[in-house]
Scaffold this active site. Structure first.
Site, PDB file in Angstrom:
ATOM      1  N   GLN A 274     -20.709  -4.556  28.992  1.00 24.17           N
ATOM      2  CA  GLN A 274     -20.822  -3.564  27.919  1.00 24.17           C
ATOM      3  C   GLN A 274     -22.019  -3.837  27.011  1.00 24.17           C
ATOM      4  O   GLN A 274     -22.156  -3.198  25.969  1.00 24.17           O
ATOM      5  CB  GLN A 274     -19.531  -3.547  27.072  1.00 24.17           C
ATOM      6  CG  GLN A 274     -18.264  -3.220  27.847  1.00 24.17           C
ATOM      7  CD  GLN A 274     -18.180  -1.773  28.286  1.00 24.17           C
ATOM      8  OE1 GLN A 274     -18.940  -0.920  27.829  1.00 24.17           O
ATOM      9  NE2 GLN A 274     -17.265  -1.477  29.191  1.00 24.17           N
TER      10      GLN A 274
ATOM     11  N   LYS B 146     -22.234   1.482  34.842  1.00 20.27           N
ATOM     12  CA  LYS B 146     -22.107   1.678  33.397  1.00 20.27           C
ATOM     13  C   LYS B 146     -23.476   1.826  32.738  1.00 20.27           C
ATOM     14  O   LYS B 146     -23.571   1.977  31.515  1.00 20.27           O
ATOM     15  CB  LYS B 146     -21.353   0.503  32.772  1.00 20.27           C
ATOM     16  CG  LYS B 146     -19.895   0.406  33.202  1.00 20.27           C
ATOM     17  CD  LYS B 146     -19.148  -0.579  32.325  1.00 20.27           C
ATOM     18  CE  LYS B 146     -17.892  -1.123  32.980  1.00 20.27           C
ATOM     19  NZ  LYS B 146     -16.798  -0.155  33.120  1.00 20.27           N
TER      20      LYS B 146
ATOM     21  N   HIS C  53     -11.932  -8.878  29.334  1.00 20.07           N
ATOM     22  CA  HIS C  53     -11.483  -7.929  30.356  1.00 20.07           C
ATOM     23  C   HIS C  53     -10.736  -8.739  31.426  1.00 20.07           C
ATOM     24  O   HIS C  53     -11.044  -9.919  31.627  1.00 20.07           O
ATOM     25  CB  HIS C  53     -12.742  -7.284  30.950  1.00 20.07           C
ATOM     26  CG  HIS C  53     -12.504  -6.149  31.896  1.00 20.07           C
ATOM     27  ND1 HIS C  53     -12.101  -6.345  33.200  1.00 20.07           N
ATOM     28  CD2 HIS C  53     -12.654  -4.804  31.751  1.00 20.07           C
ATOM     29  CE1 HIS C  53     -12.019  -5.163  33.807  1.00 20.07           C
ATOM     30  NE2 HIS C  53     -12.333  -4.209  32.951  1.00 20.07           N
TER      31      HIS C  53
ATOM     32  N   CYS D  19      -7.876  -2.488  31.038  1.00 20.51           N
ATOM     33  CA  CYS D  19      -8.016  -3.796  31.701  1.00 20.51           C
ATOM     34  C   CYS D  19      -8.088  -4.921  30.681  1.00 20.51           C
ATOM     35  O   CYS D  19      -8.732  -5.951  30.922  1.00 20.51           O
ATOM     36  CB  CYS D  19      -9.205  -3.843  32.651  1.00 20.51           C
ATOM     37  SG  CYS D  19      -9.153  -2.589  33.917  1.00 20.51           S
TER      38      CYS D  19
ATOM     39  N   ASP E 177     -19.944 -12.178  30.404  1.00 21.31           N
ATOM     40  CA  ASP E 177     -19.651 -10.840  30.916  1.00 21.31           C
ATOM     41  C   ASP E 177     -20.424  -9.841  30.049  1.00 21.31           C
ATOM     42  O   ASP E 177     -20.065  -9.592  28.905  1.00 21.31           O
ATOM     43  CB  ASP E 177     -18.143 -10.577  30.843  1.00 21.31           C
ATOM     44  CG  ASP E 177     -17.788  -9.137  31.209  1.00 21.31           C
ATOM     45  OD1 ASP E 177     -18.702  -8.359  31.573  1.00 21.31           O
ATOM     46  OD2 ASP E 177     -16.597  -8.788  31.114  1.00 21.31           O
TER      47      ASP E 177
END
Lengths: 411, 148
Positions: free
Chosen positions: A206, A229, A126, A369, A203
């Site tokens: 997700q 999220k 991202h 993104c 990261d």
């Protein structure tokens, strides 16, 4: 407790919405932001109605209650990802801020990178895990390198020996791609990176919302994720860091609450995690995130992951029926999350999304993104459908029906 | 929103392709979706001799570029700038206006797009590129930029 999606859906008031002339909302944009269950909404309201005060400083009953709620959320989040102590949880604004924090404090202080050093990322990051590292390299003279990806949407590890070397100081990698859905072999990469003394930044925007994540086995030194999220409010994200690193590294933002003592010449800093939480934090949002963690744990992360795997497998099978549709990323639900990006021959993603919206189906169109990964696959943009614990097979059917309508309209 | 006029321009875009000669070339992008337009302007004094373009994007952005070129090629810069103003106003009207066909020609078909804030940028992409290129071309010729 057995997982029942219809029971779960009753917890999310917004899923009863109708949109665009009375069509039932089919919300397939959870990789963008998730919807919020009633318990989270109730906790937010209750906090503002009953306990609202600033924290760590107000010497009154409400101040104590607010502080307890805020620090209680820190404990919940720590337990959720199996952090060894609540002090390893730093509340920030979002994943982007968490990643910027790490990139910033590696620009100076005892672990500063410089000329001759390398920062290693991947082509499927991202923008929030690309740009902070570009900035760090620009500031310090370090060199940015990256793993490519294979045609089927996996990290290309064929040149790992060339990429992870004695010069590598940081490996920053996405756990689950927000574009391709790919679940990356973070533990394997972390093991390689640690062998050369590099720090591993993950990261997890997700992954933490969608599957069990255990920082004691993942191999990361830092982990970033965001509250909105994972059924929580916007405005709050989390940086988890190994305690000794958080203690060793310099501060990021200076200001109130992050200090120990201040003179006109210099300051000393508060102990972690407060060293990294300058100013009044998003108090209600942190408390809401704590409620979101309670909610997700009550359902069970294993059950959520299994439900999403089923939905993803079903969606991939049904998408394959749509003529002229190409999925970017793995086409089987193996080591794969629930974000499915695709292109429809001859129809721009904006037009796809617009027609889907007219059918009540909410998806995202654009590059999500992740411009470099789109360029890698020779497209400027894609349409992305993404699921969560409340997504049903009927909603996937509605997506497919609407995609056939797209083909008819632009065919 | 998908008026037949828009779809016609999308399927059969007018004046598409980059042409010589030109005074100024600009490249504009829509950073949220990655749509891109490269656009060239050729002026003769204050008359617009040619506008040529190459673009990647959705039906709205493609059709809008096509409509723009129909409207401005061969006209005076001042008149074209007035059309630009009118189109901008139409796009900002949230669907409450229908637009003046005498000024905007086929561009009035985009009034429905203004109801979808996410798509307004698509419709404006080529128009903003054209204005940028034209102002640069005027400045290069030492001409006076039109009121904007």
């Amino acid at each position: 407790m057995s997982f029942d999606v219809e029971t779960v859906r009753k917890d999310f008031p917004i899923l009863d919405r109708q949109v665009r002339d009375g069509r039932p909302l089919v919300y397939l944009d959870s990789a963008n932001t998730s919807q919020k269950p009633r318990p989270v909404l109730d906790v937010l309201t209750e906090f503002y109605e009953r306990h609202n005060a600033n924290i760590h400083r107000a010497t009154h009953a409400l101040g104590e209650e607010a502080t307890e709620a805020y620090e209680g959320a820190r404990i919940k989040v720590a337990e959720f990802i199996h952090a060894s102590a609540p002090e390893e949880i730093v509340f920030v604004k979002n994943s982007s801020e968490a990643l910027n924090l790490v990139a910033n404090v590696l620009g100076w202080g005892p672990r500063a990178v410089g000329p001759g050093d390398e920062v290693l990322i991947t082509e499927m990051e991202h923008h929030s895990n690309i740009v902070p590292w570009q900035i760090l390299c620009e500031r310090t003279g370090a060199r940015l390198r990256w793993f490519g990806v294979t045609d089927d949407g996996r990290l290309d590890l064929s040149n790992v020996d060339d990429l992870i070397t004695e010069r590598t100081r940081v490996l920053a990698v996405v756990h689950v791609s927000n574009v391709l859905g790919t679940i990356n072999p973070v533990s394997l990469l972390a093991e390689r990176a640690h062998r050369v003394g590099a720090l591993v930044v993950v990261d997890a925007s997700q992954s933490v919302p969608h599957m069990p994540v255990d920082v004691t086995t993942l191999g990361a030194d830092f982990l970033a994720f965001t509250g909105h999220k994972m059924c929580g409010p916007t405005g709050v994200g989390v940086l988890w860091g190994r305690r000794e690193l958080l203690e060793e590294l310099p501060p990021f933002l200076g200001g109130g609450e992050m200090i120990e003592t201040v003179t006109m010449e210099r300051s000393t800093y508060a102990a972690v995690p407060h060293k990294y939480e300058a100013g009044t934090p998003p108090i209600a949002q942190v408390v809401g995130l704590g409620a979101a963690v309670d909610y997700l744990r009550s359902i069970g992360m294993d059950a959520i992951a299994e439900h999403e795997r089923e939905i993803t497998a079903y969606a991939l099978t049904r998408l394959a029926e749509v003529e002229g549709l190409r999925v970017l990323g793995p086409t089987e639900a193996v080591d794969r999350g629930g974000a499915i990006s695709f292109v429809v021959d001859g129809v721009h993603p904006h037009d796809v999304a617009q027609v889907l919206d007219a059918h009540g189906v909410a998806v995202r169109a654009g590059h999500h993104c992740g411009r470099p990964i789109h360029l890698r696959y020779g497209v400027a943009a894609s349409t992305r459908a993404s699921s969560y614990l409340y997504t049903t097979k009927q909603e996937i059917d509605a997506l497919i029906d609407a995609l056939h309508a797209v083909r008819r309209f632009f065919g | 929103m998908y008026q037949e006029i828009i779809l016609d321009h999308y399927r059969n875009p007018h004046h598409r392709g980059l042409r010589e000669p030109y005074d100024v070339e600009v490249r504009h992008v829509n950073p949220t979706c990655g749509d891109e337009v490269t656009l060239r302007v050729k002026l003769d004094g204050t008359k617009i001799l040619d506008v040529s373009y190459d673009s990647i994007g959705c039906s709205i952005s493609q059709a809008s570029a096509s409509v723009l070129t129909d409207l401005v090629i061969g006209s005076e810069v001042d008149d074209a700038m007035a059309a630009h103003e009118a189109f901008l106003a139409l796009m900002q009207a949230k669907g409450a206006e229908v637009g003046d066909e005498a000024v905007l020609g086929d561009a009035v078909a985009f009034s429905g797009v203004a109801k979808y804030p996410a798509r307004v940028k698509c419709a404006l992409l080529a128009w903003m590129a054209w204005k940028d290129a034209t102002l640069q071309a005027l400045a290069r010729h030492g001409g006076e930029p039109a009121e904007s």
